[in-house]
Design a protein around this motif. Structure first.
Motif, PDB file in Angstrom:
ATOM      1  N   GLY A  24     -11.273-100.342 -11.351  1.00 58.39           N
ATOM      2  CA  GLY A  24     -11.128-101.836 -11.564  1.00 58.39           C
ATOM      3  C   GLY A  24     -12.218-102.132 -10.624  1.00 58.39           C
ATOM      4  N   ILE A  25     -13.727-101.835 -10.654  1.00 56.72           N
ATOM      5  CA  ILE A  25     -14.769-102.887 -10.022  1.00 56.72           C
ATOM      6  C   ILE A  25     -15.416-103.176 -10.989  1.00 56.72           C
ATOM      7  CG2 ILE A  25     -16.752-102.120  -8.845  1.00 56.72           C
ATOM      8  CD1 ILE A  25     -15.197 -99.972  -7.925  1.00 56.72           C
ATOM      9  N   ASN A  26     -16.283-104.074 -11.066  1.00 54.07           N
ATOM     10  CA  ASN A  26     -16.899-104.333 -11.939  1.00 54.07           C
ATOM     11  C   ASN A  26     -18.216-104.639 -12.029  1.00 54.07           C
ATOM     12  OD1 ASN A  26     -18.385-106.864 -13.074  1.00 54.07           O
ATOM     13  ND2 ASN A  26     -16.594-107.438 -13.473  1.00 54.07           N
ATOM     14  N   ILE A  27     -18.767-103.211 -12.752  1.00 52.84           N
ATOM     15  CA  ILE A  27     -20.046-103.292 -13.359  1.00 52.84           C
ATOM     16  C   ILE A  27     -21.658-104.427 -13.104  1.00 52.84           C
ATOM     17  CG2 ILE A  27     -20.150-103.546 -15.512  1.00 52.84           C
ATOM     18  CD1 ILE A  27     -21.925-100.644 -13.873  1.00 52.84           C
ATOM     19  N   LYS A  28     -21.599-105.345 -13.164  1.00 53.58           N
ATOM     20  CA  LYS A  28     -22.211-105.989 -12.835  1.00 53.58           C
ATOM     21  C   LYS A  28     -21.872-106.900 -11.327  1.00 53.58           C
ATOM     22  CE  LYS A  28     -23.370-108.998 -17.213  1.00 53.58           C
ATOM     23  NZ  LYS A  28     -23.967-109.764 -17.730  1.00 53.58           N
ATOM     24  N   GLU A  29     -20.572-106.511 -10.534  1.00 52.40           N
ATOM     25  CA  GLU A  29     -20.782-107.118  -9.504  1.00 52.40           C
ATOM     26  C   GLU A  29     -21.129-105.707  -7.806  1.00 52.40           C
ATOM     27  OE1 GLU A  29     -16.946-108.548  -8.786  1.00 52.40           O
ATOM     28  OE2 GLU A  29     -17.392-109.881  -9.842  1.00 52.40           O
ATOM     29  N   LYS A  30     -20.632-104.427  -8.331  1.00 49.78           N
ATOM     30  CA  LYS A  30     -20.959-103.424  -7.542  1.00 49.78           C
ATOM     31  C   LYS A  30     -21.658-102.294  -8.733  1.00 49.78           C
ATOM     32  CE  LYS A  30     -17.725-104.697  -4.045  1.00 49.78           C
ATOM     33  NZ  LYS A  30     -16.205-104.167  -3.657  1.00 49.78           N
ATOM     34  N   PRO A  31     -23.016-102.144  -9.041  1.00 48.76           N
ATOM     35  CA  PRO A  31     -23.147-101.549 -10.233  1.00 48.76           C
ATOM     36  C   PRO A  31     -23.179 -99.711  -9.627  1.00 48.76           C
ATOM     37  CG  PRO A  31     -25.404-102.701 -10.176  1.00 48.76           C
ATOM     38  CD  PRO A  31     -23.652-103.515  -9.443  1.00 48.76           C
ATOM     39  N   ILE A  32     -23.669 -99.674  -8.524  1.00 48.00           N
ATOM     40  CA  ILE A  32     -23.723 -98.457  -7.270  1.00 48.00           C
ATOM     41  C   ILE A  32     -22.160 -97.478  -7.334  1.00 48.00           C
ATOM     42  CG2 ILE A  32     -24.616 -97.717  -5.310  1.00 48.00           C
ATOM     43  CD1 ILE A  32     -26.777 -98.593  -6.891  1.00 48.00           C
ATOM     44  N   GLU A  33     -21.217 -98.502  -7.104  1.00 47.73           N
ATOM     45  CA  GLU A  33     -20.229 -98.367  -6.732  1.00 47.73           C
ATOM     46  C   GLU A  33     -18.978 -97.556  -7.824  1.00 47.73           C
ATOM     47  OE1 GLU A  33     -17.070-100.494  -4.929  1.00 47.73           O
ATOM     48  OE2 GLU A  33     -18.401-101.129  -3.289  1.00 47.73           O
ATOM     49  N   VAL A  34     -19.995 -98.260  -8.804  1.00 57.28           N
ATOM     50  CA  VAL A  34     -19.235 -97.865 -10.266  1.00 57.28           C
ATOM     51  C   VAL A  34     -19.744 -96.252 -10.709  1.00 57.28           C
ATOM     52  CG1 VAL A  34     -19.113 -98.432 -12.493  1.00 57.28           C
ATOM     53  CG2 VAL A  34     -18.688 -99.959 -11.218  1.00 57.28           C
ATOM     54  N   LYS A  35     -21.580 -96.782 -10.629  1.00 63.56           N
ATOM     55  CA  LYS A  35     -22.194 -94.849 -10.676  1.00 63.56           C
ATOM     56  C   LYS A  35     -22.057 -93.929 -10.332  1.00 63.56           C
ATOM     57  CE  LYS A  35     -26.112 -97.767 -12.824  1.00 63.56           C
ATOM     58  NZ  LYS A  35     -27.706 -98.622 -12.252  1.00 63.56           N
ATOM     59  N   LYS A  36     -21.495 -94.317  -8.689  1.00 59.46           N
ATOM     60  CA  LYS A  36     -21.136 -92.460  -8.167  1.00 59.46           C
ATOM     61  C   LYS A  36     -19.742 -92.277  -8.909  1.00 59.46           C
ATOM     62  CE  LYS A  36     -23.152 -94.364  -3.842  1.00 59.46           C
ATOM     63  NZ  LYS A  36     -22.271 -94.654  -2.558  1.00 59.46           N
TER      64      LYS A  36
END
Length: 250
Positions: free
Chosen positions: A71-83
């Motif tokens: 549910g997290i946009n990779i462009k908006e919150k890349p660090i959160e996604v990568k975690k």
């Protein structure tokens, strides 16, 4: 009901387009990978498999479309996604002047893993991949290709990611290690995690995955539900070969 369905999606790719200069390599890619699913991605070299993965990881800037991970946009919150992601490239990518242990510790430190969790996870993964503890104290440059791949696999899982993305993971692994990796992927999704695996090994994908997508010329040709239609497992190879034979004859 629609909201309930969306809440079950681990990775959602919508209208994804990617160009390298004037050459377009991805055309309106649409994929939904569910939580707890082992999803296969197959296609010949150069058709967009690795580029799609790199876009999901945030390693490549794409031209248009959206990618959401949990549910997290990779462009908006890349660090959160990568975690949330553990990733294994098609070729081992690690700092070869480091010893194996220091490299894995370095990766764990990026994700701020506690010493207790690190020791527990490392012991489990060393056992799973039959990686000798004494080899952790050798420089990675001294490892065989298969050992380097194992270190990358261990590092990708050391932080207990929700999503595991693998690009040609069995390359360089012996038959026993490849089989153990297959079992580990199955076990991984049983715990509610999601696994996205791209491979040339159609036999592996057809036996292992719940669903599989075939990509051709940067477009999704079809997505097959092998869990719902088990008979397709024996036909995927023929479908794949026929598709690319047609391309050859065009």
């Amino acid at each position: 009901m629609e909201q309930e369905l969306n809440n079950n999606i681990a990775i959602k790719i919508s209208e994804l387009n990617k160009c390298y200069g004037k050459k377009q390599v991805l055309y309106d890619i649409n994929l939904e990978i569910n939580r707890g699913e082992l999803f296969g991605f197959i296609g010949k070299n150069g058709v967009g498999k690795s580029t799609t993965i790199e876009c999901i990881l945030g390693a490549k800037i794409f031209d248009s479309g959206t990618i959401e991970v949990e549910g997290i946009n990779i462009k908006e919150k890349p660090i959160e996604v990568k975690k949330m992601i553990g990733y294994v490239a098609s070729e081992p990518t690690c700092y070869e002047d480091m010893i194996g242990l220091k490299y894995i510790e370095f990766i764990a430190s990026i994700y701020k893993i506690s010493p207790q969790i690190f020791v527990k996870n490392l012991e489990y993964l060393l056992n799973k991949f039959e990686f000798k503890e004494e080899d952790l104290y050798r420089e990675i440059r001294e490892y065989s290709h298969g050992m380097k791949q194992k270190v990358c696999l261990i590092a990708s899982l050391i932080h207990n990611p929700k999503i595991w993305i693998l690009d040609e993971p069995t390359v360089g692994l012996d038959a026993m290690s490849a089989n153990e990796l297959s079992l580990l992927m199955k076990d991984y999704v049983k715990h509610g995690n999601t696994c996205f695996v791209a491979s040339h090994n159609i036999d592996l994908i057809s036996k292992l995955c719940d669903r599989v997508a075939i990509i051709k010329d940067g477009k999704i040709f079809a997505v097959y539900d092998l869990k719902r239609e088990p008979s397709l497992r024996n036909r995927i190879s023929n479908i794949f070969l026929k598709l690319y034979q047609e391309k050859k004859n065009d």
